[in-house]
Design a protein around this motif. Structure first.
Motif, PDB file in Angstrom:
ATOM      1  N   GLU A 250       1.196  -0.637   0.190  1.00 43.69           N
ATOM      2  CA  GLU A 250      -0.127  -0.253   0.045  1.00 43.69           C
ATOM      3  C   GLU A 250       0.930   1.172  -0.053  1.00 43.69           C
ATOM      4  O   GLU A 250       1.606   1.389   0.933  1.00 43.69           O
ATOM      5  CB  GLU A 250      -0.816   0.043   1.213  1.00 43.69           C
ATOM      6  CG  GLU A 250      -1.433   1.506   0.998  1.00 43.69           C
ATOM      7  CD  GLU A 250      -3.665   0.690   2.100  1.00 43.69           C
ATOM      8  OE1 GLU A 250      -3.406  -0.315   2.861  1.00 43.69           O
ATOM      9  OE2 GLU A 250      -4.117   1.799   2.328  1.00 43.69           O
ATOM     10  N   MET A 320      -1.393  -3.561  -8.577  1.00 47.70           N
ATOM     11  CA  MET A 320      -1.703  -2.379  -7.838  1.00 47.70           C
ATOM     12  C   MET A 320      -2.812  -1.683  -8.222  1.00 47.70           C
ATOM     13  O   MET A 320      -3.051  -1.041  -9.166  1.00 47.70           O
ATOM     14  CB  MET A 320      -0.858  -1.712  -7.635  1.00 47.70           C
ATOM     15  CG  MET A 320       0.786  -1.213  -7.234  1.00 47.70           C
ATOM     16  SD  MET A 320       0.100  -1.414  -5.310  1.00 47.70           S
ATOM     17  CE  MET A 320       1.624  -0.760  -4.198  1.00 47.70           C
ATOM     18  N   PHE A 321      -3.938  -1.653  -7.551  1.00 51.33           N
ATOM     19  CA  PHE A 321      -5.305  -1.102  -7.803  1.00 51.33           C
ATOM     20  C   PHE A 321      -5.174   0.793  -6.784  1.00 51.33           C
ATOM     21  O   PHE A 321      -4.660   1.018  -5.692  1.00 51.33           O
ATOM     22  CB  PHE A 321      -6.077  -1.863  -6.881  1.00 51.33           C
ATOM     23  CG  PHE A 321      -6.635  -2.856  -7.876  1.00 51.33           C
ATOM     24  CD1 PHE A 321      -7.177  -2.965  -9.282  1.00 51.33           C
ATOM     25  CD2 PHE A 321      -6.137  -4.028  -6.702  1.00 51.33           C
ATOM     26  CE1 PHE A 321      -7.844  -4.184  -9.282  1.00 51.33           C
ATOM     27  CE2 PHE A 321      -6.504  -5.308  -7.332  1.00 51.33           C
ATOM     28  CZ  PHE A 321      -7.308  -5.431  -8.825  1.00 51.33           C
ATOM     29  N   ASP A 322      -5.624   1.636  -8.201  1.00 49.03           N
ATOM     30  CA  ASP A 322      -5.816   2.684  -7.068  1.00 49.03           C
ATOM     31  C   ASP A 322      -7.191   3.375  -6.896  1.00 49.03           C
ATOM     32  O   ASP A 322      -8.043   2.512  -6.991  1.00 49.03           O
ATOM     33  CB  ASP A 322      -5.837   4.031  -8.918  1.00 49.03           C
ATOM     34  CG  ASP A 322      -4.793   4.127  -9.404  1.00 49.03           C
ATOM     35  OD1 ASP A 322      -3.779   3.928  -8.961  1.00 49.03           O
ATOM     36  OD2 ASP A 322      -5.103   3.830 -10.931  1.00 49.03           O
ATOM     37  N   ASN A 327      -4.903  10.263  -6.595  1.00 53.19           N
ATOM     38  CA  ASN A 327      -4.052   9.838  -7.472  1.00 53.19           C
ATOM     39  C   ASN A 327      -2.481   9.399  -6.665  1.00 53.19           C
ATOM     40  O   ASN A 327      -1.850   8.983  -7.791  1.00 53.19           O
ATOM     41  CB  ASN A 327      -3.937  10.409  -8.789  1.00 53.19           C
ATOM     42  CG  ASN A 327      -3.915  12.035  -8.227  1.00 53.19           C
ATOM     43  OD1 ASN A 327      -3.275  11.912  -6.564  1.00 53.19           O
ATOM     44  ND2 ASN A 327      -3.719  13.102  -9.102  1.00 53.19           N
ATOM     45  N   THR A 328      -2.381   9.467  -5.412  1.00 56.96           N
ATOM     46  CA  THR A 328      -1.680   8.866  -4.528  1.00 56.96           C
ATOM     47  C   THR A 328      -1.422   7.613  -4.600  1.00 56.96           C
ATOM     48  O   THR A 328      -0.911   6.169  -3.756  1.00 56.96           O
ATOM     49  CB  THR A 328      -0.330   9.747  -3.881  1.00 56.96           C
ATOM     50  OG1 THR A 328      -2.173  10.220  -3.114  1.00 56.96           O
ATOM     51  CG2 THR A 328      -0.408  11.352  -4.962  1.00 56.96           C
ATOM     52  N   HIS A 329      -3.183   7.512  -3.805  1.00 58.98           N
ATOM     53  CA  HIS A 329      -2.729   6.210  -3.003  1.00 58.98           C
ATOM     54  C   HIS A 329      -3.224   4.646  -3.601  1.00 58.98           C
ATOM     55  O   HIS A 329      -3.787   4.997  -4.861  1.00 58.98           O
ATOM     56  CB  HIS A 329      -4.666   6.134  -2.265  1.00 58.98           C
ATOM     57  CG  HIS A 329      -4.637   5.258  -1.061  1.00 58.98           C
ATOM     58  ND1 HIS A 329      -5.646   5.653  -0.327  1.00 58.98           N
ATOM     59  CD2 HIS A 329      -3.743   4.511  -0.247  1.00 58.98           C
ATOM     60  CE1 HIS A 329      -5.657   4.912   0.890  1.00 58.98           C
ATOM     61  NE2 HIS A 329      -4.914   4.296   0.477  1.00 58.98           N
ATOM     62  N   LYS A 330      -2.419   3.954  -3.431  1.00 57.36           N
ATOM     63  CA  LYS A 330      -2.652   2.620  -4.220  1.00 57.36           C
ATOM     64  C   LYS A 330      -2.013   1.423  -3.304  1.00 57.36           C
ATOM     65  O   LYS A 330      -1.554   1.835  -2.618  1.00 57.36           O
ATOM     66  CB  LYS A 330      -0.903   2.628  -5.783  1.00 57.36           C
ATOM     67  CG  LYS A 330      -2.200   3.090  -6.469  1.00 57.36           C
ATOM     68  CD  LYS A 330      -0.403   3.303  -7.088  1.00 57.36           C
ATOM     69  CE  LYS A 330      -1.027   4.385  -8.610  1.00 57.36           C
ATOM     70  NZ  LYS A 330      -0.574   5.697  -8.334  1.00 57.36           N
TER      71      LYS A 330
END
Lengths: 359, 307
Positions: A250, A320-322, A327-330
């Motif tokens: 994460e 990796m899911f957005d 746009n920063t949290h994956k």
């Protein structure tokens, strides 16, 4: 500006028990002037990642694929002059190039234990001057002056007298300050702190962290923190990368990770740490123990410890899911897949986060 | 009222370095631990917290003062009976589980070593049975008994250390930084285990640590130690709700809380003994309220309370 960019890094170690795949596809970005933290249990590969950046992997470690791109801002050496915007792949550099251009000069590192990273037979003054004499062929007087300034910068009183001291004459906190001064002596752009305060007391820990933060502001440094202490992360970081078994599971800004965690492992980490308001009768624990990476893993490595694991977790590794709306949290978890069942974070954690936000 | 298991009165532990210089590692420390209670001892490194633990279990000979354990004074010369009592009923768990387990012995023999020495069984079956029971209790299984320490992970090793202490059915366990070397998630497991065991066996714990958030979680009573003096002592609520001594305050503000919103704003209060003008040697124990004590002179006390 992006100063360091790691893409799809794979590192393995050859051991008697076969190949240990310690790092399995790590992506990392570091912008100028920012602080990122890498959090995880011991053996999750946080130190290995940063050692690869510095080119100081153990002898049996091999970088199998991937790139570590460092973007030049300028160059101090007289021969080359000023270059800007040039990007090099640290993985492809030869040992000599790495030593000449990068290590110490551009990227410096602060290690965990200040006693073992200082030379007991040299005065600290000499140790602070050494990198400047070596890297920039500075003359002794200049180096001495700069060393004095550095010692004052890291908050050592009576610097002139301290220059003549040996490491054993100083306390643990003082020693760590010296180590930081040495790391800063060549004006690096990136500072890697590998558990810089684990060996220190809480009161000193707070001072050292504040010191690093302060210097970072003054010198516009980019800092990478490696730690397993979420309290430290909360204090210093802008971005957090949670690492588990050689992968980043994460990543996001500090607020996203602490107030809106999505991966079950992050839930576990956040719940397991008691803060001063905890009064539950038992602490939450993540069941089981970290996997043995010498064995080939199928699917998600975290699945055996994950009570929310889906069937697919045992077969396929999650990409990796957005996270929606950021746009920063994956997050690397099948739970984020649009078709996955909706699973909420544990009640206790939700409660804890609500309480944190209230403060 | 619960029975007092351990009473420490004016304990002093000095180490003579040479003719001119003596280190006063522990200076006039007084506290007591009741049955089933956990006493947390916190302080920075070099404050003497480990020394207190070691003096109590007689790894050092105390310079002066009394240690009364189960009604017997164990600070002076020990006779055979007292020694036996002390070695059985008081046990210790160390910080580094790898360094304190003999790498050449099997877990079975490591755990049973105390039983062997004190001949606490009649036949081998009984001995092994006891070990298996204890292993079960600390969350390991029977087949772990025939392995060697290096085959275990850090958390499991610490469980072995706990099993070794527990098998003697002690009244007091001294846990000297027992969880500091472990990962966060493993720490929680070990702490839960210690709590569970305490509930079942009513063992008292002397819990030595520098991690205040863990100490707060596990302890009933806390003593804050600085430079060999207990500067403040009280129940966990009293210490955390109403810290009086500036050193305690600096400790409390220094703990990083896993909450970025709070943490970014916070600046730790510094406390420097040399420049603070406080002399621990002239301070007296002052009662704040209930069981809450602070070490201070009259003027200091007035000043701190009014802050």
């Amino acid at each position: 500006m992006k100063i360091l960019e790691i893409r799809d890094l794979h590192i393995s170690f050859k051991t008697d028990n076969g190949k240990v795949r310690a790092i399995r596809g790590v992506n990392l970005d570091l912008n100028k002037g920012e602080t990122i933290a890498i959090v995880g249990e011991s053996g999750s590969g946080k130190s290995v990642t940063t050692k690869a950046i510095m080119g100081i992997l153990a002898g049996n470690g091999v970088i199998e694929q991937g790139s570590i791109n460092y973007t030049w801002e300028d160059d101090y050496s007289e021969e080359v002059g000023k270059i800007e915007g040039k990007t090099v792949d640290i993985v492809q550099l030869t040992k000599e190039e790495l030593q000449r251009d990068i290590r110490g000069r551009k990227i410096a590192m602060v290690f965990q234990d200040p006693m073992t990273s200082l030379n007991p037979t040299m005065t600290i003054g000499m140790q602070v001057m050494e990198p400047m004499l070596y890297n920039y062929k500075m003359d002794k007087e200049h180096a001495y002056q700069k060393a004095l300034e550095l010692l004052e910068l890291v908050g050592i009183t009576n610097a002139k007298k301290r220059m003549k001291c040996y490491p054993h004459q100083l306390s643990g906190g003082m020693r760590q300050r010296i180590v930081i001064a040495i790391a800063l002596s060549c004006d690096p752009y990136v500072l890697i702190c590998d558990e810089p305060t684990t060996a220190l007391d809480v009161t000193i820990q707070a001072k050292i962290l504040e010191l690093i933060k302060d210097i970072q502001k003054k010198k516009d440094l980019s800092v990478i923190y490696i730690t397993h202490d979420l309290g430290v992360v909360a204090k210093v970081a802008d971005y957090v990368n949670v690492m588990y078994a050689g992968k980043i599971v994460e990543t996001g800004t500090i607020d996203e990770i602490f107030y809106d965690p999505q991966h079950p492992y992050t839930w576990g980490l956040l719940s397991a740490m008691p803060d001063l308001d905890t009064d539950d009768s038992i602490l939450y624990t993540i069941p089981g123990s970290p996997p043995n990476l010498a064995k080939e893993v199928q699917g998600d490595v975290f699945a055996p410890r994950n009570k929310f694991a889906l069937n697919i977790d045992y077969r396929l590794e999650p990409p990796m899911f957005d996270v929606e709306g950021s746009n920063t949290h994956k997050v690397a978890s099948w739970l984020m897949h649009p078709n996955a069942p909706k699973i909420e974070m544990p009640k206790e954690l939700k409660h804890k986060i609500a309480k944190m936000l209230d403060n | 009222m619960d029975k007092v298991i351990l009473e420490v009165k004016n304990l002093k532990q000095y180490f003579r370095i040479n003719r001119k210089f003596t280190v006063r590692a522990v200076d006039d420390v007084t506290f007591e631990i009741k049955k089933g209670q956990t006493f947390g001892l916190v302080g920075e490194s070099g404050s003497g917290k480990s020394t207190i633990g070691r003096s109590i279990i007689r790894l050092y000979n105390p310079t002066s003062g009394e240690v009364i354990f189960n009604g017997q004074n164990i600070s002076g010369q020990l006779d055979a009976e007292q020694n036996r009592l002390l070695r059985i009923k008081m046990q210790m768990i160390f910080q580094d589980p790898m360094a304190c387990l003999n790498p050449r012995k099997k877990v079975l023999d490591i755990i049973a070593e105390g039983l062997d020495i004190h001949k606490l069984y009649t036949n081998t079956n009984e001995r092994n049975e006891k070990v298996y029971n204890i292993l079960e209790k600390v969350g390991l299984s029977q087949e772990h008994a025939n392995r060697y320490p290096h085959q275990f992970s850090g958390g499991q090793r610490q469980r072995i250390g706990i099993a070794r202490a527990l098998i003697m059915e002690p009244d007091l366990i001294i846990a000297d930084e027992a969880i500091s070397a472990l990962d966060v998630s493993i720490q929680a497991q070990v702490v839960n285990l210690m709590k569970k065991i305490q509930e079942e066996t009513q063992t008292a714990f002397l819990f030595i640590a520098h991690d205040l958030s863990m100490v707060k979680y596990i302890s009933d009573v806390i003593g804050v130690l600085h430079l060999g003096h207990i500067v403040e002592m009280g129940t966990t609520e009293e210490i955390f709700a109403n810290p009086i001594h500036p050193y305690t305050k600096s400790l409390l503000t220094a703990i990083p809380t896993p909450n970025p919103k709070v943490e970014r704003e916070k600046i730790a209060q510094a406390f420097d003994y040399d420049t603070s003008g406080i002399d621990y040697n002239i301070g007296q124990k002052r009662l704040v309220d209930g069981t809450h004590f602070v070490l201070a002179t009259e003027n200091e006390y007035k000043k701190w309370v009014s802050l």
